[in-house]
Design an enzyme around this catalytic site. Structure first.
Site, mmCIF file in Angstrom:
data_model
loop_
_atom_site.group_PDB
_atom_site.id
_atom_site.type_symbol
_atom_site.label_atom_id
_atom_site.label_comp_id
_atom_site.label_asym_id
_atom_site.label_seq_id
_atom_site.Cartn_x
_atom_site.Cartn_y
_atom_site.Cartn_z
ATOM 1 N N SER A 140 -4.727 -3.008 10.914
ATOM 2 C CA SER A 140 -5.082 -4.301 11.500
ATOM 3 C C SER A 140 -5.313 -5.284 10.367
ATOM 4 O O SER A 140 -5.572 -4.888 9.219
ATOM 5 C CB SER A 140 -6.355 -4.153 12.334
ATOM 6 O OG SER A 140 -6.901 -5.401 12.674
ATOM 7 N N TYR A 153 -15.190 -1.665 14.080
ATOM 8 C CA TYR A 153 -13.729 -1.681 14.055
ATOM 9 C C TYR A 153 -13.209 -2.036 12.663
ATOM 10 O O TYR A 153 -12.336 -1.361 12.112
ATOM 11 C CB TYR A 153 -13.223 -2.682 15.092
ATOM 12 C CG TYR A 153 -11.734 -2.758 15.223
ATOM 13 C CD1 TYR A 153 -11.031 -1.809 15.957
ATOM 14 C CD2 TYR A 153 -11.011 -3.800 14.633
ATOM 15 C CE1 TYR A 153 -9.648 -1.883 16.099
ATOM 16 C CE2 TYR A 153 -9.635 -3.879 14.766
ATOM 17 C CZ TYR A 153 -8.959 -2.925 15.495
ATOM 18 O OH TYR A 153 -7.599 -3.003 15.622
#
Length: 253
Positions: A140, A153
């Site tokens: 990501s 995350y």
């Protein structure tokens, strides 16, 4: 020409939009795909669409060593040793360092980082039997930049970034490549705060002011997994609409 003829591919998190999209794209290029998901009913339509000669199901909680052992056995029994592993399964819980509970933090780390570690450990012996392979870790922009409000995350994705590079160095002499793909915000449920329905990260001021399409991210993943990227390992492939470049300055009147 199909790039994955006679190759066995495992995709985790196949119940999600990106996972299902990648499964379809691999199958379209002649791969035999192991569809990893927690429950079969999550991917029944996908399995029916592809047929048993093209895809098989593996019940796969990526935090479970037993599930990983069973998934590799399923892959080898159905299609032969593993050529490609896409570590795609992900969990996101919105929260800051101070607002997340320890259990919430561990839940995200276990799925995203530990799950990637366990998948790599499970797949490598099969890839060695095959004579080599390709591991693609779906990361990501949160694994390169900062993600305030996504403390667990973002931390997990930074960890995957390190694991990718270390694994690449350790496994290169086995003819196993390990690379990371860093998408920006994709048009999937993960892009939205489940409590408010709003986008977790804004896109209006990035150079390409839109969400990524599942198919264009899948295209990049297939390139990285294929022999077309055969000299790349430990690399980071970013497709983020320019998000990491910073916001586009407002136009002067």
């Amino acid at each position: 020409m199909p790039r994955f003829t006679d190759k066995t591919v495992i995709v985790t998190g196949a119940a999600g939009a990106l996972g299902a999209g990648m499964v379809r794209r691999f199958a379209a290029e002649d791969a035999r795909v192991v569809v990893g998901a927690r429950r079969r009913e999550q991917v029944t339509a996908l399995l029916d669409e592809l047929g048993t000669d093209r895809a098989v199901f593996a019940q796969l909680d990526v935090t479970s060593e037993q599930d990983w052992t069973a998934a590799i056995a399923t892959a080898e029994a159905a299609f032969g040793p593993v050529s490609v592993l896409v570590n795609n399964a992900a969990r996101a819980i919105v929260g800051t360092t101070m607002s997340l509970t320890p259990d919430e933090f561990r839940e995200v780390i276990d799925t995203n980082l530990v799950g990637t570690f366990l998948g790599t450990r499970a797949a490598v012996p099969s890839m060695r039997r095959r004579g080599g392979g390709s591991i693609v870790n779906i990361n990501s922009t949160a694994g390169i930049g900062t993600a305030a409000g996504l403390a667990a995350y973002g931390t997990s994705k930074w960890g995957i970034r390190g694991l990718t590079r270390i694994s690449a160095k350790e496994l290169g002499r086995d003819n196993i490549r390990v690379n990371g793909v860093h998408p920006g915000i994709i048009e999937t449920p993960l892009a939205y705060d489940p409590a408010t329905g709003e986008l977790i990260v804004g896109i209006d001021d990035q150079p390409i002011p839109r969400l990524a399409d599942v198919d264009e991210i899948s295209s990049l993943v297939l390139f990285v997994a294929s022999d077309d990227a055969g000299y790349s390992t430990g690399a980071e492939f970013v497709a983020d609409g320019g998000y990491l470049l910073g916001p586009v300055p407002a136009a002067k009147p």
